[in-house]
Design a protein around this motif. Structure first.
Motif, PDB file in Angstrom:
ATOM      1  N   ALA A  48       0.827  -1.210   0.000  1.00 13.97           N
ATOM      2  CA  ALA A  48       0.000   0.000   0.000  1.00 13.97           C
ATOM      3  C   ALA A  48       0.860   1.258   0.000  1.00 13.97           C
ATOM      4  CB  ALA A  48      -0.930  -0.005   1.206  1.00 13.97           C
ATOM      5  N   ALA A  49       2.066   1.176   0.582  1.00 16.13           N
ATOM      6  CA  ALA A  49       2.967   2.327   0.649  1.00 16.13           C
ATOM      7  C   ALA A  49       3.825   2.467  -0.603  1.00 16.13           C
ATOM      8  CB  ALA A  49       3.860   2.216   1.878  1.00 16.13           C
ATOM      9  N   GLY A  50       3.639   1.568  -1.569  1.00  9.59           N
ATOM     10  CA  GLY A  50       4.392   1.658  -2.815  1.00  9.59           C
ATOM     11  C   GLY A  50       5.826   1.184  -2.724  1.00  9.59           C
ATOM     12  N   LYS A  51       6.120   0.290  -1.764  1.00 11.92           N
ATOM     13  CA  LYS A  51       7.505  -0.137  -1.557  1.00 11.92           C
ATOM     14  C   LYS A  51       7.933  -1.298  -2.452  1.00 11.92           C
ATOM     15  CE  LYS A  51       7.885   1.544   3.193  1.00 11.92           C
ATOM     16  NZ  LYS A  51       8.206   1.199   4.611  1.00 11.92           N
ATOM     17  N   PHE A  52       6.998  -1.948  -3.148  1.00 13.86           N
ATOM     18  CA  PHE A  52       7.387  -2.980  -4.103  1.00 13.86           C
ATOM     19  C   PHE A  52       6.293  -3.167  -5.142  1.00 13.86           C
ATOM     20  CE2 PHE A  52       4.993  -5.426  -0.987  1.00 13.86           C
ATOM     21  CZ  PHE A  52       4.327  -6.394  -1.747  1.00 13.86           C
ATOM     22  N   LYS A  53       6.694  -3.724  -6.269  1.00 12.14           N
ATOM     23  CA  LYS A  53       5.759  -4.061  -7.338  1.00 12.14           C
ATOM     24  C   LYS A  53       5.555  -5.571  -7.383  1.00 12.14           C
ATOM     25  CE  LYS A  53       7.069  -0.134 -10.265  1.00 12.14           C
ATOM     26  NZ  LYS A  53       7.585   0.270 -11.604  1.00 12.14           N
ATOM     27  N   LEU A  54       4.463  -5.983  -7.949  1.00 12.13           N
ATOM     28  CA  LEU A  54       4.149  -7.399  -8.016  1.00 12.13           C
ATOM     29  C   LEU A  54       5.025  -8.100  -9.047  1.00 12.13           C
ATOM     30  CD1 LEU A  54       0.246  -7.295  -7.788  1.00 12.13           C
ATOM     31  CD2 LEU A  54       1.931  -7.515  -5.953  1.00 12.13           C
ATOM     32  N   GLY A  55       5.475  -9.305  -8.683  1.00 10.52           N
ATOM     33  CA  GLY A  55       6.367 -10.069  -9.536  1.00 10.52           C
ATOM     34  C   GLY A  55       5.629 -11.083 -10.388  1.00 10.52           C
ATOM     35  N   ILE A  56       6.359 -12.110 -10.812  1.00  7.21           N
ATOM     36  CA  ILE A  56       5.823 -13.054 -11.791  1.00  7.21           C
ATOM     37  C   ILE A  56       4.738 -13.961 -11.227  1.00  7.21           C
ATOM     38  CG2 ILE A  56       7.947 -13.066 -13.137  1.00  7.21           C
ATOM     39  CD1 ILE A  56       8.665 -15.711 -11.842  1.00  7.21           C
ATOM     40  N   ARG A  57       4.591 -14.037  -9.902  1.00  9.25           N
ATOM     41  CA  ARG A  57       3.540 -14.879  -9.347  1.00  9.25           C
ATOM     42  C   ARG A  57       2.147 -14.278  -9.538  1.00  9.25           C
ATOM     43  NH1 ARG A  57       4.516 -18.968  -5.716  1.00  9.25           N
ATOM     44  NH2 ARG A  57       2.322 -19.408  -6.098  1.00  9.25           N
ATOM     45  N   SER A  58       2.067 -13.069 -10.055  1.00 10.58           N
ATOM     46  CA  SER A  58       0.774 -12.459 -10.341  1.00 10.58           C
ATOM     47  C   SER A  58       0.612 -12.346 -11.848  1.00 10.58           C
ATOM     48  CB  SER A  58       0.667 -11.074  -9.688  1.00 10.58           C
ATOM     49  OG  SER A  58      -0.585 -10.479  -9.975  1.00 10.58           O
ATOM     50  N   LYS A  59      -0.172 -13.248 -12.406  1.00 11.94           N
ATOM     51  CA  LYS A  59      -0.319 -13.276 -13.861  1.00 11.94           C
ATOM     52  C   LYS A  59      -1.045 -12.031 -14.364  1.00 11.94           C
ATOM     53  CE  LYS A  59      -1.171 -17.146 -15.914  1.00 11.94           C
ATOM     54  NZ  LYS A  59      -1.822 -18.390 -16.409  1.00 11.94           N
ATOM     55  N   ASN A  60      -2.080 -11.610 -13.660  1.00  7.24           N
ATOM     56  CA  ASN A  60      -2.905 -10.493 -14.129  1.00  7.24           C
ATOM     57  C   ASN A  60      -2.340  -9.123 -13.783  1.00  7.24           C
ATOM     58  OD1 ASN A  60      -4.796 -12.300 -15.171  1.00  7.24           O
ATOM     59  ND2 ASN A  60      -5.971 -12.350 -13.265  1.00  7.24           N
ATOM     60  N   TYR A  61      -1.514  -9.063 -12.710  1.00 10.91           N
ATOM     61  CA  TYR A  61      -1.061  -7.748 -12.235  1.00 10.91           C
ATOM     62  C   TYR A  61       0.459  -7.653 -12.152  1.00 10.91           C
ATOM     63  CZ  TYR A  61      -5.952  -7.902 -10.792  1.00 10.91           C
ATOM     64  OH  TYR A  61      -7.321  -8.040 -10.785  1.00 10.91           O
TER      65      TYR A  61
END
Length: 355
Positions: free
Chosen positions: A87-100
């Motif tokens: 929520a604080a923007g400290k990381f982005k979603l990696g390959i385990r999230s197909k849609n995001y």
């Protein structure tokens, strides 16, 4: 110690408590923030899709001077830290999230941000709990824990394209596993990931000696990248589609389609359709390669039906004694796999093995 009934709090509440320093994420009895990007991504993806996550335990106390409620996280620190960091923007979603994949919180559509903040987490509060009470709670929780197996360890350890591909493909073919290749309990314990990894290994390395160490070495070799991913996934889908549509249904839950045999059936079909490396069998011991399987699937299924009856018999025919013995012994050893692979290749080419 008193314990509250389970309550459900939106993520927005946990963020608010953290911002107001009323949420303690690192009391002495919790581990530090050690989750991998894979684990963090998978949790956020779970929330964005509305699936449930495990409950958290909090020790609650009221400060008489400030009139504030403080919540120490007893169990669930890494889940909450991941949520708050995202929520604080400290990381982005990696390959385990197909849609995001690649998404940060700020880049999500407004309605998805609202869904994330409104998602409710179940929490139980330990009221007036001492450190001894908390340690007792941990001891009792852990006493029911099942030791992790090799597949679960790999799932936690590897954050790679290869690992993610194996997981996605295994989940894709759950309906095939359900036909008797793997039981539900095995699937829950991620044994399907091990089977899929071995299918990848057949395509990449040929038929080899089996075992968890072999699978681990393959994961290690693919840490740096998986350039063959598209080709391997396409070939896996081609073979498993044939197994699902034409081979396994008529033999569902029979010995011939259990995991050890299913892997060698897969190997024989892969050898016929695409060719595979000689692996631990060696070039000189590889059987004659069948000429594809498009014209021989009905014959193959009929031969498997006969081989299945052999496996269920008490006295196999003399010419199938070795197949019978290796199917019931250490099915991971290359001597066993070599024999069963040979017989399944013959099942693709011979008309009526029972004659």
């Amino acid at each position: 110690m008193d314990q509250s009934s389970p309550e459900h709090y939106p993520i927005a509440d946990f963020i608010k408590w953290n911002n107001e320093k009323e949420l303690v994420l690192n009391p002495n009895f919790q581990r530090g923030p050690v989750w991998t990007t894979t684990a963090r991504t998978y949790l956020i993806d779970t929330i964005l899709h509305g699936y449930p996550v495990p409950k958290v335990l909090m020790r609650t106390h009221i400060d008489r001077t400030s009139h504030r409620i403080f919540r120490e996280v007893v169990d669930g620190q890494q889940r909450l830290r991941t949520i708050i960091d995202f929520a604080a923007g400290k990381f982005k979603l990696g390959i385990r999230s197909k849609n995001y994949r690649g998404a940060a919180y700020s880049s999500l559509p407004g309605e998805l941000q609202d869904k994330f903040l409104a998602y409710k987490i179940t929490a139980e509060q330990l009221i007036n709990a001492t450190d001894s009470d908390v340690l007792e709670v941990f001891a009792r929780i852990n006493s029911y824990a099942v030791p992790v197996n090799a597949a679960e360890l790999r799932n936690a350890k590897y954050d790679t394209e290869f690992s993610f591909s194996v997981q996605e493909q295994s989940r894709k073919w759950t309906d095939l596993w359900d036909l008797g290749i793997l039981g539900k309990r095995d699937q829950v314990r991620m044994i399907g990931y091990s089977l899929m990894a071995e299918m990848y290994s057949v395509l990449l390395q040929g038929v080899t000696d089996g075992g968890e160490d072999k699978i681990n070495r393959l994961y290690e070799r693919k840490k740096a990248g998986f350039p063959e991913q598209a080709k391997v996934e396409q070939r896996v889908d081609r073979i498993l589609d044939v197994m699902f549509d034409h081979v396994v249904p008529s033999l569902a839950n029979e010995p011939i389609v259990k995991r050890p045999q299913a892997l060698m059936i897969f190997a024989a079909l892969a050898y016929a359709e695409f060719g595979i490396p000689s692996g631990d069998i060696g070039d000189e011991h590889m059987p004659v390669r069948p000429d594809g399987f498009s014209e021989s699937i009905e014959r193959f299924t009929a031969n498997l039906t006969y081989l299945n009856e052999i496996l269920k018999s008490e006295e196999p025919p003399r010419e199938f004694e070795r197949f019978y013995t290796t199917s019931k012994s250490s099915t991971q050893r290359i001597a066993s796999r070599r024999e069963r692979f040979r017989v399944f290749c013959e099942a693709l080419t011979e008309d009526g093995m029972e004659h």
